[in-house]
Design a protein around this motif. Structure first.
Motif, PDB file in Angstrom:
ATOM      1  N   GLY A   1       6.513   1.649  11.633  1.00 20.30           N
ATOM      2  CA  GLY A   1       7.095   2.378  10.519  1.00 20.30           C
ATOM      3  C   GLY A   1       6.430   2.051   9.198  1.00 20.30           C
ATOM      4  O   GLY A   1       6.172   2.932   8.378  1.00 20.30           O
ATOM      5  N   GLU A   2       6.108   0.778   8.993  1.00 16.25           N
ATOM      6  CA  GLU A   2       5.492   0.366   7.741  1.00 16.25           C
ATOM      7  C   GLU A   2       4.100   0.968   7.564  1.00 16.25           C
ATOM      8  O   GLU A   2       3.706   1.348   6.466  1.00 16.25           O
ATOM      9  N   PHE A   3       3.337   1.051   8.665  1.00 17.44           N
ATOM     10  CA  PHE A   3       1.975   1.573   8.588  1.00 17.44           C
ATOM     11  C   PHE A   3       1.926   3.088   8.657  1.00 17.44           C
ATOM     12  O   PHE A   3       0.882   3.694   8.422  1.00 17.44           O
TER      13      PHE A   3
ATOM     14  N   VAL B   1       0.805  -1.203   0.000  1.00 18.59           N
ATOM     15  CA  VAL B   1       0.000   0.000   0.000  1.00 18.59           C
ATOM     16  C   VAL B   1       0.837   1.251   0.000  1.00 18.59           C
ATOM     17  O   VAL B   1       0.445   2.276  -0.510  1.00 18.59           O
ATOM     18  N   THR B   2       2.011   1.223   0.577  1.00 19.90           N
ATOM     19  CA  THR B   2       2.850   2.411   0.617  1.00 19.90           C
ATOM     20  C   THR B   2       4.204   2.084   0.027  1.00 19.90           C
ATOM     21  O   THR B   2       4.585   0.940  -0.142  1.00 19.90           O
ATOM     22  N   ILE B   3       4.997   3.104  -0.219  1.00 18.89           N
ATOM     23  CA  ILE B   3       6.245   2.907  -0.967  1.00 18.89           C
ATOM     24  C   ILE B   3       7.409   3.555  -0.254  1.00 18.89           C
ATOM     25  O   ILE B   3       7.328   4.675   0.233  1.00 18.89           O
ATOM     26  N   SER B   4       8.479   2.823  -0.152  1.00 18.45           N
ATOM     27  CA  SER B   4       9.697   3.376   0.408  1.00 18.45           C
ATOM     28  C   SER B   4      10.293   4.382  -0.554  1.00 18.45           C
ATOM     29  O   SER B   4      10.223   4.230  -1.758  1.00 18.45           O
ATOM     30  N   LYS B   5      10.896   5.431   0.012  1.00 15.79           N
ATOM     31  CA  LYS B   5      11.470   6.478  -0.837  1.00 15.79           C
ATOM     32  C   LYS B   5      12.717   5.990  -1.561  1.00 15.79           C
ATOM     33  O   LYS B   5      13.145   6.598  -2.531  1.00 15.79           O
ATOM     34  N   THR B   6      13.293   4.898  -1.103  1.00 14.91           N
ATOM     35  CA  THR B   6      14.517   4.410  -1.739  1.00 14.91           C
ATOM     36  C   THR B   6      14.245   3.297  -2.725  1.00 14.91           C
ATOM     37  O   THR B   6      15.157   2.707  -3.264  1.00 14.91           O
TER      38      THR B   6
ATOM     39  N   VAL C   1       8.290   5.318   5.244  1.00 15.26           N
ATOM     40  CA  VAL C   1       7.437   4.729   4.215  1.00 15.26           C
ATOM     41  C   VAL C   1       6.207   5.608   4.083  1.00 15.26           C
ATOM     42  O   VAL C   1       5.537   5.886   5.066  1.00 15.26           O
ATOM     43  N   ASN C   2       5.917   6.071   2.888  1.00 12.29           N
ATOM     44  CA  ASN C   2       4.786   6.976   2.704  1.00 12.29           C
ATOM     45  C   ASN C   2       3.458   6.279   2.979  1.00 12.29           C
ATOM     46  O   ASN C   2       3.229   5.157   2.522  1.00 12.29           O
ATOM     47  N   PHE C   3       2.587   6.964   3.725  1.00 13.80           N
ATOM     48  CA  PHE C   3       1.257   6.423   4.008  1.00 13.80           C
ATOM     49  C   PHE C   3       0.375   6.458   2.771  1.00 13.80           C
ATOM     50  O   PHE C   3      -0.343   5.519   2.471  1.00 13.80           O
ATOM     51  N   PHE C   4       0.442   7.555   2.033  1.00 13.44           N
ATOM     52  CA  PHE C   4      -0.409   7.710   0.854  1.00 13.44           C
ATOM     53  C   PHE C   4       0.461   7.679  -0.400  1.00 13.44           C
ATOM     54  O   PHE C   4       1.405   8.451  -0.523  1.00 13.44           O
ATOM     55  N   PRO C   5       0.159   6.792  -1.344  1.00 13.10           N
ATOM     56  CA  PRO C   5       0.969   6.682  -2.576  1.00 13.10           C
ATOM     57  C   PRO C   5       0.591   7.771  -3.585  1.00 13.10           C
ATOM     58  O   PRO C   5      -0.185   7.550  -4.503  1.00 13.10           O
TER      59      PRO C   5
ATOM     60  N   VAL D   1      -8.535   4.715   7.225  1.00 10.74           N
ATOM     61  CA  VAL D   1      -8.034   3.454   7.771  1.00 10.74           C
ATOM     62  C   VAL D   1      -7.888   2.376   6.697  1.00 10.74           C
ATOM     63  O   VAL D   1      -7.060   1.472   6.829  1.00 10.74           O
ATOM     64  N   THR D   2      -8.661   2.467   5.603  1.00 10.57           N
ATOM     65  CA  THR D   2      -8.541   1.446   4.564  1.00 10.57           C
ATOM     66  C   THR D   2      -7.135   1.383   3.978  1.00 10.57           C
ATOM     67  O   THR D   2      -6.688   0.310   3.541  1.00 10.57           O
ATOM     68  N   LEU D   3      -6.441   2.511   3.963  1.00  8.13           N
ATOM     69  CA  LEU D   3      -5.057   2.481   3.472  1.00  8.13           C
ATOM     70  C   LEU D   3      -4.175   1.633   4.389  1.00  8.13           C
ATOM     71  O   LEU D   3      -3.352   0.845   3.920  1.00  8.13           O
ATOM     72  N   SER D   4      -4.364   1.787   5.702  1.00  6.47           N
ATOM     73  CA  SER D   4      -3.609   0.966   6.646  1.00  6.47           C
ATOM     74  C   SER D   4      -4.032  -0.494   6.551  1.00  6.47           C
ATOM     75  O   SER D   4      -3.203  -1.404   6.635  1.00  6.47           O
TER      76      SER D   4
END
Length: 587
Positions: free
Chosen positions: A270-272, A2-7, A330-334, A116-119
């Motif tokens: 961190g992931e969420f 659901v989310t993406i690491s900046k690296t 890790v970004n919450f919103f892509p 919350v659906t994103l989480s």
């Protein structure tokens, strides 16, 4: 994921694939054919996605169709519980003399549920569909227990948040799981079939609610059907658990990470991106709530509490952007998904449709009972003609998609129908109008919204690869939840600022001191027979505020045309041809 690491770059299939395929070129000749192959790279696929693919690899055709049947049963009971809950809500708030807070309670619940659906999407991608399914049932159970035992409106408001989040999560996880076990061209068929229980619950729910309210009480209604929901859900959990164990025995699921419990807790925080989730949900809630609370503030819009809420809401959203841009691991919103115009247009169409609908729909059940003198069940039959039509036409629309693959043009055709149905409500939603005309308007609106919704949902999923379906549906749901909360905010603002004034204006002089009591309790509004001065005053006040609600909602519908117009002309049948990776035994 659901989310993406900046690296790390995303591996989602870009909608540019659809851009090429939609030009009626053979899929094999498309220069973008190589893009979906990124979906084959197992190192980029999350554990939850790998686990569900392992399940589909080991289960039989019989298990597949048994799962479809069991999910349909869960959808049936869930829809029945939701229908009963909706029908009883005005009476629960009225039992605390807080009928006017109906919209306020729903604003917070829907914003939080959407965010919350994103989480939840991230959770089921990391941990698995079964764990998310069980968690959503737990939330619904906690919320319904709180509703059944609440002794004040504050507890009921908190219970509504738990219940709504659980309901949204359950529907979301079922949709994601269906997407896991279907191909793109067949997906809307199962989605439509899972919505058909509403054809029955539209009528059964309000009638059951009325019987419980008159013969027992609303508390037993919540408790009884929560138990039924848990019972019918257990077989689904068993099927997922059993086949997951089989996949593990065959070595199709990798072993656990080996992290300690503390390490796992820190990792998932961190992931969420818990901080990001709190900032965005708090920001949206604080901005939308004042519209409904302003009439109760001591100095209206000049009240310090109202100003502080709006300012803090804006600050919260600004802080969310800053946090996501500079600090979140890790970004919450892509945000990168929204760079695609087709994806953006699809989710924005969901936002606009929900916003415009809930502006005039928020207090519609109360209107039908107070102005037209309908019972709880009959009022909700009229109200649910909207969803009834949507669910009835759903399978036919899905078959159209299955055999033609087109999504954009049917959505454009549906918008004028939606606008016509809503505009006619302006003419017919007046005291003295026949209920049949109101039901006719609901049918038109339901057909238009149903078609737009199905096309937008499928378009959203067509813009991503399989491993990103969860995030696509989460964003789609978020925009719907935020749209409905904005609609509720506008409706609540009109209701709380206009209705008390009009009640005081229309009530006889000897009854003006009853304005607050009548405003806060639907039972007090219906206490006096139609034709008496006090009831006629209430009806006149309802007619005035409801007409303004429908006008505002209709005026915003043309925004949907812009949202759909920017879609690429994707043909999902041709897009299916570029799906390279086998996903096991799926429909």
């Amino acid at each position: 994921m659901v989310t993406i690491s900046k690296t790390e770059s995303r591996t989602s299939r870009d909608c540019d694939v659809g851009k090429e395929v939609a030009l009626d070129q053979p899929a094999a000749e498309s220069p973008e054919d190589s893009k979906p192959e990124k979906d084959d790279d197992r190192t980029h696929i999350q554990e939850g996605v790998q686990r569900v693919e392992a399940i589909t690899a080991v289960w039989s055709q019989k298990s597949l169709w048994s799962t479809f049947a069991l999910l349909w049963l869960v959808c049936f009971v869930s829809a029945l519980l939701a229908s009963i809950d909706t029908a009883l809500s005005p009476y629960v708030t009225s039992s605390f003399s807080r009928h006017g807070l109906l919209a306020v309670i729903n604003i917070a619940a829907r914003v939080i549920g959407g965010v919350v659906t994103l989480s939840i999407g991230k959770f089921i991608d990391i941990r698995g569909r079964m764990e998310g399914f069980v968690g959503s049932l737990l939330l619904i159970t906690v919320g319904m227990i709180m509703k059944a035992t609440c002794q004040n409106v504050e507890t009921y408001a908190a219970a509504q948040v738990f219940t709504w989040v659980g309901k949204v999560a359950l529907s979301f996880i079922i949709d994601v799981f269906v997407a896991d076990i279907t191909t793109l061209k067949n997906r809307m068929i199962i989605f439509a079939i899972n919505s058909t229980p509403n054809l029955a619950t539209t009528f059964a729910g309000p009638r059951i609610a009325e019987l419980f309210y008159n013969e027992v009480n609303f508390r037993w209604a919540f408790g009884a059907f929560t138990i039924i929901l848990l019972v019918v859900s257990l077989p689904v959990v068993f099927i997922l658990y059993y086949h997951e164990r089989q996949a593990k025995k065959r070595g199709l699921i990798r072993p656990q990470s080996g992290r300690t419990r503390l390490q796992s807790t820190i990792h998932y925080i961190g992931e969420f991106d818990v901080i990001g989730a709190v900032l965005i949900s708090g920001g949206f809630t604080l901005i939308t709530l004042p519209f409904s609370l302003v009439s109760s503030a001591s100095h209206s819009w000049h009240s310090a509490s109202i100003i502080v809420m709006i300012v803090m809401g804006v600050v919260g959203l600004a802080a969310f952007v800053v946090w996501e841009r500079y600090f979140a691991r890790v970004n919450f919103f892509p945000f990168e998904f929204l760079k695609d115009r087709t994806f953006l247009g699809a989710v924005m169409s969901r936002f606009v449709v929900f916003m415009t609908t809930y502006i005039w729909d928020a207090y519609y059940s109360s209107y039908l009972q107070v102005v037209n003198g309908l019972s709880i069940s009959v009022a909700n039959y009229v109200l649910n003609a909207y969803s009834l039509t949507s669910y009835f036409t759903g399978p036919f629309i899905a078959l159209y998609i299955r055999y033609t693959g087109h999504v954009k043009y049917p959505a454009l055709v549906a918008i004028p129908i939606y606008l016509l149905g809503t505009a006619l409500i302006i003419y017919f939603r007046i005291p003295g109008a026949k209920v049949g005309y109101l039901a006719m308007c609901q049918v038109l609106v339901g057909f238009g919204v149903g078609m737009i919704g199905q096309m937008a949902q499928l378009t959203t999923m067509a813009c991503v690869g399989h491993q990103d379906v969860a995030v696509a549906l989460a964003i789609y749901g978020l925009f719907g939840s935020v749209g409905s909360s904005v609609g509720y905010a506008i409706a609540g603002g009109l209701w709380t600022n206009i209705l008390p004034v009009k009640l005081y204006e229309f009530l006889p002089d000897d009854a003006k001191n009853m304005t607050a009591t009548i405003y806060g309790d639907i039972n007090q509004q219906m206490k006096y027979p139609i034709g008496t001065p006090i009831r006629d005053a209430v009806i006149a006040a309802y007619g005035d505020v409801m007409r303004k609600m429908v006008i505002v909602g209709s005026a915003l519908i043309p925004l949907t045309i812009l949202c759909v117009a920017i879609w690429r002309n994707i043909n999902v049948k041709k897009l299916e041809a570029v799906e390279k990776r086998a996903r096991g035994n799926v429909f």
